[in-house]
Scaffold this motif. Structure first.
Motif, PDB file in Angstrom:
ATOM      1  N   LEU A  19       0.832  -1.219   0.000  1.00  0.00           N
ATOM      2  CA  LEU A  19       0.000   0.000   0.000  1.00  0.00           C
ATOM      3  C   LEU A  19       0.860   1.260   0.000  1.00  0.00           C
ATOM      4  O   LEU A  19       0.524   2.244  -0.663  1.00  0.00           O
ATOM      5  CB  LEU A  19      -0.943   0.008   1.213  1.00  0.00           C
ATOM      6  N   PHE A  23      -6.066   3.089   2.863  1.00  0.00           N
ATOM      7  CA  PHE A  23      -5.573   3.512   1.548  1.00  0.00           C
ATOM      8  C   PHE A  23      -6.576   4.459   0.891  1.00  0.00           C
ATOM      9  O   PHE A  23      -6.196   5.502   0.348  1.00  0.00           O
ATOM     10  CB  PHE A  23      -5.329   2.310   0.632  1.00  0.00           C
ATOM     11  N   VAL A  52       0.527   4.379  -2.426  1.00  0.00           N
ATOM     12  CA  VAL A  52       0.288   5.752  -1.955  1.00  0.00           C
ATOM     13  C   VAL A  52       1.305   6.694  -2.593  1.00  0.00           C
ATOM     14  O   VAL A  52       0.958   7.786  -3.064  1.00  0.00           O
ATOM     15  CB  VAL A  52       0.351   5.837  -0.406  1.00  0.00           C
TER      16      VAL A  52
END
Ligand code: ADP
Ligand code: MG
Length: 249
Positions: free
Chosen positions: A185, A207, A189
């Motif tokens: 994640l 997220f 990002v």
């Protein structure tokens, strides 16, 4: 009053319908994804999220409606289709790396075969991408020698190596052990922060809140609700969304 300049949609689905036999899996789907936008697709299992992703890079055909990338209809076959697949990067739940090729080869194969990049240039770009997703030191290994989280980051690097216009992620962390979810994640990002246009199927609320511009909630082949992540998670409007969120949160 002047009209604000409307950014054209990078990906646009208009009245898209698809059936699997008697199952109406995508029902009149209208969706616009603008350049730089991160759209999170959420919804119960079987609601059509994967099918939606797969239609956008034409792994699946549609029955009617239209799908355009930068205003152009998706190509049907041949060389144009290979170009489309390069423009639309896809990361699956099950990493799908080539088991008998090294990490480096997994990333360089597309650029060399599809884009005609020289091996030297492809190697250089691939190593930089692998470095960026934190697995630069693993480039000579085979996929099975890496953890799931590392393999998924290689899959992201492999998609990025084609310099896609948009990245599709279909539940990229749902096959991972919990301790590996964040390392994947985090890469996503970062990608979002750098301005990548992304469509992300995930139930990872962290997220969605951190990187998502918009949540699209699907149920039974329809887009039932669209909202900002904050609005969606704190104040879902439809009964379907309320019911779904009560089960996952
Ligand atoms: P989700 O990703 O939201 O779980 P899917 O898009 O995978 O949903 O599937 C939506 C529905 O379509 C499900 O009922 C699934 O069983 C069905 N389906 C998916 N792929 C196929 C296929 N190739 N042939 C027939 N039915 C399919
Ligand atoms: Mg799915």
């Amino acid at each position: 009053m002047t009209n604000p300049v409307q950014a054209p949609a990078l990906v646009e689905l208009k009245a898209v319908n698809k059936h699997y036999g008697a199952l109406h899996v995508l029902q009149d789907i209208n969706l616009q994804v603008k350049k730089g936008e991160v759209v999170v697709v959420i919804g119960p299992s079987g609601s059509g999220k994967s099918t939606l992703c797969r239609t956008i890079n034409r792994l699946e055909t549609i029955d009617d409606g239209s799908i355009t990338i930068e205003g152009k209809e998706l190509p049907k076959e041949g060389k144009d289709l290979a170009t489309l697949r390069a423009d639309v990067g896809m990361v699956f739940q099950s990493f799908n790396l080539f088991a008998h090729k090294t990490i480096l080869e997994n990333v360089t194969l597309g650029p060399i075969k599809v884009k005609g990049v020289s091996k030297a240039d492809a190697d250089k770009q691939a190593l930089a991408l692998l470095e960026r997703v934190g697995v630069g030191h693993q480039s000579a290994k085979l996929p099975a020698q890496l953890s799931g989280g590392q393999q998924q980051r290689v899959a992201i690097a492999r998609a990025l190596a084609m310099k896609p216009k948009v990245m599709l992620f279909d539940e990229p962390t749902s096959a991972l052990d919990p301790e590996m979810i964040n390392e994947v994640l985090d890469v996503m990002v970062e990608l979002a922060k750098e301005g990548m246009t992304m469509v992300v199927v995930t139930h990872e609320m962290g997220f969605a809140r951190k990187a998502g511009d918009r949540v699209v909630f699907m149920a039974d082949g329809q887009i039932v609700e669209e909202a900002t992540p904050d609005e969606f998670f704190t104040n879902p409007q439809s009964a379907r969304a309320k019911d779904f969120l009560s089960k996952i949160l």
